[in-house]
Scaffold this motif. Structure first.
Motif, PDB file in Angstrom:
ATOM      1  N   GLU A  99      19.425 -33.927 -52.480  1.00 19.51           N
ATOM      2  CA  GLU A  99      19.098 -34.783 -51.337  1.00 19.51           C
ATOM      3  C   GLU A  99      20.269 -34.921 -50.366  1.00 19.51           C
ATOM      4  OE1 GLU A  99      19.584 -37.707 -54.899  1.00 19.51           O
ATOM      5  OE2 GLU A  99      18.956 -35.627 -54.535  1.00 19.51           O
ATOM      6  N   ILE A 100      21.433 -34.404 -50.745  1.00 20.59           N
ATOM      7  CA  ILE A 100      22.582 -34.420 -49.833  1.00 20.59           C
ATOM      8  C   ILE A 100      22.423 -33.281 -48.841  1.00 20.59           C
ATOM      9  CG2 ILE A 100      25.088 -34.188 -49.640  1.00 20.59           C
ATOM     10  CD1 ILE A 100      25.322 -35.370 -52.439  1.00 20.59           C
ATOM     11  N   ALA A 101      22.393 -33.606 -47.560  1.00 16.40           N
ATOM     12  CA  ALA A 101      22.164 -32.613 -46.504  1.00 16.40           C
ATOM     13  C   ALA A 101      23.397 -31.738 -46.294  1.00 16.40           C
ATOM     14  CB  ALA A 101      21.796 -33.317 -45.200  1.00 16.40           C
ATOM     15  N   LEU A 102      23.165 -30.439 -46.203  1.00 12.49           N
ATOM     16  CA  LEU A 102      24.247 -29.493 -45.923  1.00 12.49           C
ATOM     17  C   LEU A 102      24.226 -29.104 -44.445  1.00 12.49           C
ATOM     18  CD1 LEU A 102      23.905 -27.212 -49.086  1.00 12.49           C
ATOM     19  CD2 LEU A 102      25.414 -29.186 -48.750  1.00 12.49           C
ATOM     20  N   PHE A 103      25.313 -28.543 -43.976  1.00 12.23           N
ATOM     21  CA  PHE A 103      25.445 -28.207 -42.562  1.00 12.23           C
ATOM     22  C   PHE A 103      26.390 -27.018 -42.426  1.00 12.23           C
ATOM     23  CE2 PHE A 103      28.051 -31.742 -43.955  1.00 12.23           C
ATOM     24  CZ  PHE A 103      29.347 -31.309 -43.682  1.00 12.23           C
ATOM     25  N   GLU A 104      26.502 -26.500 -41.226  1.00 14.06           N
ATOM     26  CA  GLU A 104      27.361 -25.343 -40.980  1.00 14.06           C
ATOM     27  C   GLU A 104      28.825 -25.731 -41.143  1.00 14.06           C
ATOM     28  OE1 GLU A 104      26.689 -22.127 -40.400  1.00 14.06           O
ATOM     29  OE2 GLU A 104      24.567 -22.552 -40.743  1.00 14.06           O
ATOM     30  N   LEU A 105      29.546 -24.941 -41.933  1.00 20.44           N
ATOM     31  CA  LEU A 105      30.968 -25.156 -42.146  1.00 20.44           C
ATOM     32  C   LEU A 105      31.572 -23.838 -42.609  1.00 20.44           C
ATOM     33  CD1 LEU A 105      32.761 -27.773 -41.936  1.00 20.44           C
ATOM     34  CD2 LEU A 105      32.720 -27.843 -44.432  1.00 20.44           C
ATOM     35  N   GLY A 106      32.893 -23.750 -42.549  1.00 21.07           N
ATOM     36  CA  GLY A 106      33.542 -22.502 -42.948  1.00 21.07           C
ATOM     37  C   GLY A 106      33.137 -22.038 -44.331  1.00 21.07           C
ATOM     38  N   GLN A 107      33.246 -22.957 -45.320  1.00 24.18           N
ATOM     39  CA  GLN A 107      32.842 -22.638 -46.689  1.00 24.18           C
ATOM     40  C   GLN A 107      32.401 -23.908 -47.398  1.00 24.18           C
ATOM     41  OE1 GLN A 107      35.896 -21.025 -49.277  1.00 24.18           O
ATOM     42  NE2 GLN A 107      34.398 -20.150 -50.688  1.00 24.18           N
ATOM     43  N   ILE A 108      31.284 -23.810 -48.107  1.00 24.44           N
ATOM     44  CA  ILE A 108      30.779 -24.928 -48.901  1.00 24.44           C
ATOM     45  C   ILE A 108      30.672 -24.469 -50.357  1.00 24.44           C
ATOM     46  CG2 ILE A 108      28.855 -26.504 -49.317  1.00 24.44           C
ATOM     47  CD1 ILE A 108      28.232 -26.423 -46.347  1.00 24.44           C
ATOM     48  N   LEU A 109      31.196 -25.290 -51.253  1.00 24.12           N
ATOM     49  CA  LEU A 109      31.137 -25.019 -52.686  1.00 24.12           C
ATOM     50  C   LEU A 109      30.344 -26.132 -53.359  1.00 24.12           C
ATOM     51  CD1 LEU A 109      34.921 -24.139 -53.248  1.00 24.12           C
ATOM     52  CD2 LEU A 109      33.056 -22.564 -52.717  1.00 24.12           C
ATOM     53  N   LEU A 110      29.409 -25.763 -54.211  1.00 22.54           N
ATOM     54  CA  LEU A 110      28.581 -26.732 -54.927  1.00 22.54           C
ATOM     55  C   LEU A 110      28.659 -26.450 -56.420  1.00 22.54           C
ATOM     56  CD1 LEU A 110      25.305 -26.376 -52.779  1.00 22.54           C
ATOM     57  CD2 LEU A 110      27.222 -27.935 -52.340  1.00 22.54           C
ATOM     58  N   THR A 111      28.547 -27.508 -57.232  1.00 22.20           N
ATOM     59  CA  THR A 111      28.336 -27.307 -58.668  1.00 22.20           C
ATOM     60  C   THR A 111      27.078 -28.042 -59.090  1.00 22.20           C
ATOM     61  OG1 THR A 111      29.500 -29.230 -59.595  1.00 22.20           O
ATOM     62  CG2 THR A 111      30.841 -27.316 -59.005  1.00 22.20           C
ATOM     63  N   SER A 112      26.374 -27.476 -60.066  1.00 23.79           N
ATOM     64  CA  SER A 112      25.128 -28.067 -60.553  1.00 23.79           C
ATOM     65  C   SER A 112      24.820 -27.453 -61.908  1.00 23.79           C
ATOM     66  CB  SER A 112      23.990 -27.787 -59.570  1.00 23.79           C
ATOM     67  OG  SER A 112      22.738 -28.165 -60.107  1.00 23.79           O
ATOM     68  N   GLU A 113      24.081 -28.192 -62.726  1.00 25.18           N
ATOM     69  CA  GLU A 113      23.627 -27.612 -63.986  1.00 25.18           C
ATOM     70  C   GLU A 113      22.522 -26.588 -63.748  1.00 25.18           C
ATOM     71  OE1 GLU A 113      22.536 -30.120 -67.165  1.00 25.18           O
ATOM     72  OE2 GLU A 113      24.539 -30.957 -67.434  1.00 25.18           O
ATOM     73  N   ILE A 114      21.750 -26.779 -62.681  1.00 29.44           N
ATOM     74  CA  ILE A 114      20.589 -25.923 -62.434  1.00 29.44           C
ATOM     75  C   ILE A 114      20.843 -25.009 -61.245  1.00 29.44           C
ATOM     76  CG2 ILE A 114      18.138 -25.887 -61.824  1.00 29.44           C
ATOM     77  CD1 ILE A 114      17.823 -28.531 -63.247  1.00 29.44           C
ATOM     78  N   ALA A 115      20.468 -23.749 -61.378  1.00 36.27           N
ATOM     79  CA  ALA A 115      20.589 -22.786 -60.277  1.00 36.27           C
ATOM     80  C   ALA A 115      19.352 -22.896 -59.395  1.00 36.27           C
ATOM     81  CB  ALA A 115      20.725 -21.368 -60.830  1.00 36.27           C
ATOM     82  N   PHE A 116      19.407 -23.791 -58.412  1.00 35.83           N
ATOM     83  CA  PHE A 116      18.258 -24.005 -57.543  1.00 35.83           C
ATOM     84  C   PHE A 116      18.223 -22.967 -56.417  1.00 35.83           C
ATOM     85  CE2 PHE A 116      21.733 -26.881 -56.446  1.00 35.83           C
ATOM     86  CZ  PHE A 116      22.014 -26.494 -55.140  1.00 35.83           C
ATOM     87  N   GLU A 117      17.108 -22.948 -55.684  1.00 36.55           N
ATOM     88  CA  GLU A 117      16.912 -21.992 -54.590  1.00 36.55           C
ATOM     89  C   GLU A 117      17.927 -22.259 -53.482  1.00 36.55           C
ATOM     90  OE1 GLU A 117      14.940 -18.655 -53.141  1.00 36.55           O
ATOM     91  OE2 GLU A 117      14.437 -19.742 -54.984  1.00 36.55           O
TER      92      GLU A 117
END
Length: 358
Positions: free
Chosen positions: A95-113
């Motif tokens: 539910e956290i909105a992403l936006f254009e940026l140089g680089q975004i790194l995410l971690t999660s237990e699930i590999a979502f689309e």
């Protein structure tokens, strides 16, 4: 919310004692996924610490002070104002909105689309474990059996390890998922259906089949549980494995070294992405290698030869070139008219080039 973001922005990240993993983060947008305590946060922090502090923002999305609506309004302007080039959202929530940026790194237990590069971070394989051990003597394999592949286990005092793992799993899983994992720990390497688990659990707690199936699938999707298909019978009951043998030790008093050893062999194949199946009398059949792998910790040549004789029909019909018995420490090559037979110690087999040996 700006106050909280500023607090995180000013933090000095710490990642003491980081040991390189086989998986590394590139300069692309990346989703790092894996079970709890697989090393996702450490991997991201290691990457960030290779950049100037003012250029990145690290945010742990588990922070109870976060308000998602406020965060979605303030995060992008904050990054623009502070000229942040890399945004790392640890334990990301969709539910956290992403936006254009140089680089975004995410971690999660699930590999979502996502359009991001997805990096699956498994627990330590044996080769990585040795790097954490910082030794290569005869005690390393026994230590691997005790600790398993959770990186943090090396930092935990021996008397606290199992309780630590129980705490981690209790926090990461819903109560019904924890109950399923406990039951699964008693059934590793066996042919287990969702109905089998339901029959075992319904006597312990009130639960519907639909709810159990939903949470069981979640454990598979997130990687806590693994399954193995029967060769050429995708609808047959699958064999059940844990993502790590340390979970069995933490959740049950049941001792069965043969099953633990088979789970360990499976985990090495799984972590290296090797396509494999089971069949009657066959632990692992690797069709792309025309190879059978047997988990036989205490095999002897006579028993192994008799076992291979019982598999001759399968070996001939599937043109199997090699049968490998993975053992604790025995090494030998047997002469057989229809297939090469080798006994290879686990440590040697696990460290060998996977393309050549599996």
């Amino acid at each position: 919310m700006n106050t909280l973001l500023d607090e995180y922005y000013r933090y000095d990240l710490h990642n003491p004692g980081f040991i390189e993993r086989k998986q590394t983060i590139s300069e692309e947008h990346t989703l790092v996924c894996g079970i709890a305590q697989s090393g996702k946060s450490s991997l991201i922090k290691h990457y960030l610490l290779g950049h100037k502090k003012a250029t990145y923002l690290y945010l742990d999305c588990r922070d109870v002070r976060l308000n998602i609506d406020e965060l979605n309004r303030t995060l992008e302007p904050f990054c623009r104002e502070n000229k942040i080039a890399i945004l790392a959202l640890d334990n990301y929530r969709e539910e956290i909105a992403l936006f254009e940026l140089g680089q975004i790194l995410l971690t999660s237990e699930i590999a979502f689309e996502t359009s991001f590069q997805t990096l699956r971070l498994d627990l330590l394989d044996y080769e990585e474990f040795l790097a954490f051990e910082n030794k290569y003597d005869d005690t390393a394999l026994n230590h691997f059996f005790q600790l398993g592949g959770f990186p943090a286990m090396h930092r935990i005092p021996s008397e606290e390890r199992l309780l630590y793992l129980q705490k981690i799993l209790t926090r990461a899983l819903e109560p019904i998922e924890f109950s399923i994992l406990m039951q699964a720990s008693k059934m590793v390497t066996q042919k287990v259906s969702a109905f089998n688990l339901y029959e075992r659990l319904k006597g312990e707690r009130k639960i519907s089949k639909d709810k159990l199936y939903l949470h069981l699938q979640s454990l598979y999707d997130r990687g806590y549980l693994k399954s193995l298909d029967k060769f050429n019978h995708p609808s047959a009951v699958k064999k059940l494995y844990l993502c790590d043998i340390a979970i069995k030790q933490a959740l049950t008093l049941q001792k069965h070294f043969g099953r633990v050893f088979e789970n360990l062999v499976f985990s090495e194949l799984d972590k290296h992405g090797v396509e494999c199946y089971y069949d009657e009398g066959i632990d692992f059949y690797l069709p792309s290698k025309a190879q059978i792998v047997l988990a036989s910790p205490f095999a002897n040549e006579h028993a192994l030869f008799k076992k291979v004789e019982a598999l001759e029909a399968f070996i001939v019909s599937n043109r199997v070139r090699e049968v490998i018995a993975v053992t604790m420490n025995l090494e030998s090559t047997l002469s057989h008219p229809i297939s090469r037979i080798e006994m290879i110690p686990f440590a040697q087999w696990a460290l060998a080039d996977q393309e050549e040996t599996t």
